[in-house]
Scaffold this active site. Structure first.
Site, PDB file in Angstrom:
ATOM      1  N   ALA A  86       0.802  -1.225   0.000  1.00 45.09           N
ATOM      2  CA  ALA A  86       0.000   0.000   0.000  1.00 45.09           C
ATOM      3  C   ALA A  86       0.830   1.268   0.000  1.00 45.09           C
ATOM      4  CB  ALA A  86      -0.942  -0.001   1.196  1.00 45.09           C
ATOM      5  N   THR A  87       2.044   1.217   0.551  1.00 47.00           N
ATOM      6  CA  THR A  87       2.885   2.413   0.503  1.00 47.00           C
ATOM      7  C   THR A  87       3.145   2.769  -0.961  1.00 47.00           C
ATOM      8  OG1 THR A  87       3.900   1.831   2.608  1.00 47.00           O
ATOM      9  CG2 THR A  87       5.119   3.374   1.226  1.00 47.00           C
ATOM     10  N   ASN A 163      -6.367   3.704  10.551  1.00 49.73           N
ATOM     11  CA  ASN A 163      -5.644   2.540  11.061  1.00 49.73           C
ATOM     12  C   ASN A 163      -5.394   2.585  12.562  1.00 49.73           C
ATOM     13  OD1 ASN A 163      -4.069   4.689   9.702  1.00 49.73           O
ATOM     14  ND2 ASN A 163      -2.345   3.733  10.735  1.00 49.73           N
ATOM     15  N   GLN A 191      -7.265  -0.583   5.582  1.00 58.96           N
ATOM     16  CA  GLN A 191      -7.836  -1.151   6.808  1.00 58.96           C
ATOM     17  C   GLN A 191      -9.300  -1.544   6.623  1.00 58.96           C
ATOM     18  OE1 GLN A 191      -6.113  -1.861   9.509  1.00 58.96           O
ATOM     19  NE2 GLN A 191      -4.206  -0.821   8.991  1.00 58.96           N
ATOM     20  N   ALA A 212      -2.159  -6.773   0.738  1.00 52.74           N
ATOM     21  CA  ALA A 212      -2.594  -8.132   1.085  1.00 52.74           C
ATOM     22  C   ALA A 212      -2.368  -8.474   2.550  1.00 52.74           C
ATOM     23  CB  ALA A 212      -1.860  -9.141   0.202  1.00 52.74           C
ATOM     24  N   HIS A 213      -1.290  -7.912   3.155  1.00 53.35           N
ATOM     25  CA  HIS A 213      -0.928  -8.412   4.490  1.00 53.35           C
ATOM     26  C   HIS A 213      -1.836  -7.905   5.602  1.00 53.35           C
ATOM     27  CE1 HIS A 213       1.372  -5.036   6.527  1.00 53.35           C
ATOM     28  NE2 HIS A 213       1.400  -4.579   5.295  1.00 53.35           N
ATOM     29  N   THR A 249       9.200  -7.746 -12.843  1.00 48.62           N
ATOM     30  CA  THR A 249       8.596  -9.082 -12.892  1.00 48.62           C
ATOM     31  C   THR A 249       7.568  -9.216 -11.778  1.00 48.62           C
ATOM     32  OG1 THR A 249      10.620  -9.983 -13.810  1.00 48.62           O
ATOM     33  CG2 THR A 249       9.116 -11.561 -12.787  1.00 48.62           C
ATOM     34  N   CYS A 336       4.320   1.998  11.971  1.00 49.01           N
ATOM     35  CA  CYS A 336       5.427   2.876  11.562  1.00 49.01           C
ATOM     36  C   CYS A 336       5.698   3.937  12.618  1.00 49.01           C
ATOM     37  CB  CYS A 336       5.090   3.573  10.251  1.00 49.01           C
ATOM     38  SG  CYS A 336       4.211   2.542   9.105  1.00 49.01           S
TER      39      CYS A 336
HETATM   40  N1  PLP Z   1      -2.012   2.700   4.687  1.00 49.64           N
HETATM   41  C1  PLP Z   1      -2.527   2.316   5.862  1.00 49.64           C
HETATM   42  C2  PLP Z   1      -3.826   2.898   6.335  1.00 49.64           C
HETATM   43  C3  PLP Z   1      -1.857   1.381   6.644  1.00 49.64           C
HETATM   44  O1  PLP Z   1      -2.364   0.994   7.819  1.00 49.64           O
HETATM   45  C4  PLP Z   1      -0.622   0.860   6.172  1.00 49.64           C
HETATM   46  C5  PLP Z   1       0.170  -0.086   7.004  1.00 49.64           C
HETATM   47  O2  PLP Z   1       0.513   0.192   8.118  1.00 49.64           O
HETATM   48  C6  PLP Z   1      -0.137   1.294   4.932  1.00 49.64           C
HETATM   49  C7  PLP Z   1      -0.866   2.219   4.212  1.00 49.64           C
HETATM   50  C8  PLP Z   1       1.154   0.781   4.362  1.00 49.64           C
HETATM   51  O3  PLP Z   1       0.941  -0.512   3.844  1.00 49.64           O
HETATM   52  P1  PLP Z   1       2.152  -1.456   3.363  1.00 49.64           P
HETATM   53  O4  PLP Z   1       2.707  -2.052   4.605  1.00 49.64           O
HETATM   54  O5  PLP Z   1       1.496  -2.479   2.480  1.00 49.64           O
HETATM   55  O6  PLP Z   1       3.101  -0.611   2.620  1.00 49.64           O
END
Ligand code: PLP
Length: 419
Positions: A86-87, A163, A191, A212-213, A249, A336
């Site tokens: 997601a980042t 989150n 979330q 996915a995680h 890839t 984070c």
């Molecule tokens: N956005 C939100 C709302 C999140 O909670 C997180 C993960 O902490 C992220 C983005 C970042 O996701 P990823 O760990 O897949 O980069």
């Protein structure tokens, strides 16, 4: 996970703390691992290898996965770009603003850093960034979004659910406003996805981030939904995979695992969300009946079914987490941000810069593995730890803004407020 007594402290059978930090990450489900496994070994082909059956089978698996992830959010398969999480999806989404007229972005104070820090970088490059405030429950006013949009606005980025405090934003209303004004809307739905229904059409979003995680899939794989017709500038240059939108890839096992996690989320969402909301309410009832001077952070009803966030002022969250760490895995905020001395920026945005809630709150992220027994054990240990720490440091308790003794009951409310 089941419980047993280990040196006086009840933990999981393996002697590990009870895990209740599912906003940070979730364990991959056995079905997910099983689905991924062949793509590490016999089905190891590169989906870009068009000259043989190995490549063709990997490409078929990727396209079947794309259909599955798309159906989780009501999208078309060709609107899904697989990413490394997601980042990356958030960064790529904000990059889409660069191709548009105007250099103004609107976002809000409680977004994830993947959005906020990317906005800061754009500001350093001369972009105007408006960061909207939220109310004492973490809710954004759609009228504030309407007022912030100018002729220069290229994109609005508002998360679907927070989150840390679990508040669910009025995204469909914000989407309508953005659509009327011809401004792109991006939403970080990391979330929310798999926990509450997400429908890109009903929400009027143009770009939406997934990972996915956070939904019982593997780490390091995510997706960006890009509404048909929206140009995505290349962030990574190379072989032109993902329709030239994301070279490199493809992570075939990860993508297959992501799709399996999405399939299971769709299958179990209603039952699991109702069950976890029930556990969450039980946890709040158990904590609030044992302890006074605590307060609920976030919205009492518009919140994720698995989220509880509670302030135990004046106790510092870090002290409480340390005293509980052998028994339960919890956190004080986003993975984070944990370790930040000023406390959670989300809670500072909600309760005020000087509020103690930012440094005295614990986030409970319930998940599929949690049981009634876990909840009761955690409530018991927590109450004892809070009483002990309070007796060591009997200070004046400041009840933060947004404090609320209302039970956060809700799985059904969330479904009502989100079409
Ligand atoms: N956005 C939100 C709302 C999140 O909670 C997180 C993960 O902490 C992220 C983005 C970042 O996701 P990823 O760990 O897949 O980069």
């Amino acid at each position: 996970m089941s419980l047993e007594a280990t040196s006086g402290m009840r933990t999981t059978r393996a002697g590990r703390p009870i895990y209740m930090d599912h906003h940070a990450t979730t364990p991959a489900l056995p079905e997910v691992l099983e689905a991924m496994s062949p793509y590490f070994t016999e089905e190891f082909g590169n989906p870009s290898s068009a000259t043989h059956a190995y490549g063709a089978r990997a490409a078929e698996a990727v396209e079947a996965s794309r259909r599955c992830v798309a159906s989780l959010i009501g999208a078309r398969p060709d609107e899904i770009v697989f990413t490394g999480g997601a980042t990356e999806s958030d960064n790529l989404a904000l990059k889409c603003a660069e191709g548009r007229a105007g250099q103004h972005i609107v976002t809000c104070a409680i977004e994830h850093e993947a959005v906020l820090v990317t906005c800061e970088k754009l500001a350093e490059q001369g972009w105007e960034v408006t960061v909207l405030p939220v109310d004492g429950h973490g809710l954004l006013d759609p009228e504030d979004v309407a007022r912030a949009i100018t002729r220069r606005t290229a994109l609005v980025s508002i998360m679907m659910a927070n989150n840390e405090i679990g508040t669910i934003e009025p995204l469909a209303e914000i989407g309508r406003i953005c659509r009327e004004r011809g401004v792109l809307l991006h939403s970080d739905a990391v979330q929310a996805a798999g926990r509450i229904p997400v429908d890109v059409g009903a929400l009027h979003v143009d770009l939406l981030s997934l990972t996915a995680h956070k939904m019982y899939g593997p780490k390091g794989v995510g997706a960006l939904y890009v509404r048909d017709g929206i140009a995505v500038p290349s962030m990574l240059h190379g072989g032109g995979q993902e329709g030239k939108r994301r070279s490199g890839t493809l992570n075939v096992p990860g993508i297959v695992g992501f799709a399996k996690a999405a399939e299971i989320a769709m299958r179990d969402m209603e039952v699991e969300s109702t069950r976890q909301a029930g556990l969450r309410d039980r946890l709040w009832d158990a904590i609030s009946s044992r302890l006074d001077q605590i307060s609920l952070n976030g919205h009492p009803t518009r919140r994720l079914p698995n989220n509880l966030n509670v302030s135990f002022a004046p106790i510092e969250a870090e002290a409480l987490l340390t005293s509980l760490r052998d028994c339960v895995a919890l956190s004080s905020g986003s993975a984070c941000a944990s370790g930040d001395k000023k406390g959670s920026y989300v809670l500072r945005a909600v309760s005020g810069e000087d509020s103690r809630a930012a440094r005295s709150s614990i986030r409970f992220g319930l998940g599929r593995g949690n049981t009634v027994e876990h909840v009761d054990t955690i409530a018991e240990h927590l109450a004892r730890a809070v009483e002990r720490l309070r007796s060591l440091a009997p200070q004046t308790v400041e009840v933060p803004v947004g404090s609320n003794s209302t039970t956060p009951r809700t799985a059904s409310t969330e479904r009502r407020v989100h079409p």
